[in-house]
Design a protein around this motif. Structure first.
Motif, PDB file in Angstrom:
ATOM      1  N   ASN A  85       0.830  -1.212   0.000  1.00 48.08           N
ATOM      2  CA  ASN A  85       0.000   0.000   0.000  1.00 48.08           C
ATOM      3  C   ASN A  85       0.864   1.262   0.000  1.00 48.08           C
ATOM      4  O   ASN A  85       0.577   2.240   0.684  1.00 48.08           O
ATOM      5  N   ILE A  86       1.947   1.217  -0.786  1.00 51.30           N
ATOM      6  CA  ILE A  86       2.813   2.381  -0.954  1.00 51.30           C
ATOM      7  C   ILE A  86       2.646   2.899  -2.383  1.00 51.30           C
ATOM      8  O   ILE A  86       2.646   2.113  -3.329  1.00 51.30           O
ATOM      9  N   SER A  87       2.535   4.210  -2.517  1.00 47.96           N
ATOM     10  CA  SER A  87       2.354   4.804  -3.845  1.00 47.96           C
ATOM     11  C   SER A  87       3.647   5.445  -4.335  1.00 47.96           C
ATOM     12  O   SER A  87       4.269   6.246  -3.616  1.00 47.96           O
ATOM     13  N   TYR A  88       4.033   5.071  -5.544  1.00 41.44           N
ATOM     14  CA  TYR A  88       5.183   5.688  -6.208  1.00 41.44           C
ATOM     15  C   TYR A  88       4.762   6.125  -7.604  1.00 41.44           C
ATOM     16  O   TYR A  88       3.771   5.619  -8.159  1.00 41.44           O
ATOM     17  N   ASN A  89       5.529   7.060  -8.196  1.00 43.35           N
ATOM     18  CA  ASN A  89       5.343   7.365  -9.605  1.00 43.35           C
ATOM     19  C   ASN A  89       6.586   6.901 -10.358  1.00 43.35           C
ATOM     20  O   ASN A  89       7.578   6.490  -9.758  1.00 43.35           O
TER      21      ASN A  89
END
Length: 395
Positions: A85-89
């Motif tokens: 549940n980690i957001s990266y671009n």
């Protein structure tokens, strides 16, 4: 010709050194059991290999962007979202030629001469060498066996100086197989935030977890921790793709950008077809990952009980990865050796079983055994070591 100082001071990889010696004995016709190399004994899953074949047939054999294919970065982003549940671009991801290369490139871009990196012991053999190659200084903190080989916040605080740049956390650990809990990571992370330290979180064994244990990434605990963390991961262990050489780093955009710039002048890009294979690894069925994990856990359950019956061998039961890290200082004494290293050499010479001495991991009293091989081979290895000890003790 005189070599550069940066390589003259390097210590050869103990793992590769022992593995090479074992292979040499095999080539001479000896029945050698190698428990050294850190790679699964399973072949790469079929759907992943087929994706590579299809990529070749479709002409995807050219240069790719230095930091990796956009499709692969997207697959990695979705993996982080699903698993932690980690957001990266995409600007926060770089794909490299294995997780080892990701670590190497990271240290090259964050360290100036004299910068210190805190490395808990026992450590993976390449951490200190990579820091030294970047003209940094490894600073060791002993993870005591009484604390499951993990360091405490107090230990971490005690070695921080104005030159400290980063700390490495490897969970599950190579060589110990131990896992930091969320609570332990929280406390270590608070120290890092207080002192502005970069957290290098090596999570290459995250899919190999046993029993009731589970993996937590320090980056998922809070947005502040995430901003201060570079995650290192890859498909070598999870999908049995050691030879494909695909790893990656995720984190701060400026650091990832610098890593990408450096890679553009060193490697150009990761192998194109291996990248397409990794897309299939992350977007395709995960049944083979669980099958392999279950097999490792079954081997661990059986072989652990046998190992601790050998005279002088003691061992904490690992929670993840595929290594047993046994304290054999008593065994060396019982067998009449002045060091564990010399006992390991004798076991290879006399019983043709290749173990990795703990000296390569910063822990002289230990040996590492990989159980990433068949149960029958593991049982034969234990019998040979038992025979060795019995013979030495009865002299």
């Amino acid at each position: 010709m005189k070599l550069a100082n940066r390589v003259a001071a390097l210590t050869p990889s103990t793992t590769l050194e022992i593995t090479a010696k074992a292979q040499e004995l095999k080539a001479q016709g000896h029945d050698v059991i190698g428990l050294g190399a850190g790679e699964p004994d399973y072949n790469t899953p079929e759907h992943i290999m087929q994706a590579a074949i299809m990529a070749m047939k479709e002409g995807h054999t050219k240069y790719t962007p230095t930091g990796g294919l956009s499709q692969l970065k997207q697959a990695i982003i979705e993996k982080f979202q699903k698993d932690q549940n980690i957001s990266y671009n995409q600007k926060e991801i770089i794909v490299c030629n294995g997780a080892k290369h990701a670590l190497y490139t990271l240290f090259q871009v964050i360290l100036n001469p004299g910068d210190e990196v805190i490395i808990p012991t026992p450590y993976w053999v390449s951490y200190p060498e990579q820091v030294k190659l970047a003209e940094g200084k490894p600073v060791y903190v002993e993870g005591l066996e009484s604390n499951s080989f993990k360091i405490t916040p107090e230990q971490l605080k005690s070695v921080i100086t104005d030159k400290t740049k980063a700390v490495i956390i490897n969970s599950p650990s190579n060589p110990t197989g131990m896992i930091y809990s969320k609570e332990e990571l929280q406390k270590l992370g608070e120290v890092c935030l207080e002192h502005g330290l970069l957290i290098v979180s090596d999570e290459i064994y995250e899919k190999l977890i046993y029993g009731e244990n589970h993996h937590t990434s320090i980056a998922q605990i809070s947005p502040d921790f995430k901003e201060q963390t570079i995650i290192i991961n890859g498909v070598s262990k999870s999908h049995s793709m050691t030879g494909w050489r695909i790893g990656y780093a995720a984190g701060n955009m400026a650091i990832i950008g610098a890593m990408t710039n450096l890679a553009s002048h060193s490697t150009s890009n990761p192998t194109s077809i291996a990248q397409y294979a990794t897309i299939a690894a992350y977007t395709g069925p995960q049944d083979d990952v669980e099958t392999m994990r279950h097999a490792f856990e079954e081997r661990l359950t059986i072989i652990y009980d046998k190992l601790i019956q050998i005279p002088g061998f003691s061992c904490l039961k690992p929670q993840g990865a595929f290594y047993l890290f046994a304290n054999v200082s008593k065994a060396a004494e019982l067998a009449g050796f002045d060091s564990v290293d010399n006992m390991v050499k004798a076991i290879l010479d006399e019983e043709k079983v290749a173990l990795i001495p703990g000296s390569g991991f910063g822990a002289d009293d230990y040996v590492r055994l990989s159980y990433a091989t068949s149960l029958s081979i593991l049982e034969e290895a234990i019998e040979r070591i038992q025979s060795f000890m019995n013979r030495k003790m009865n002299k």
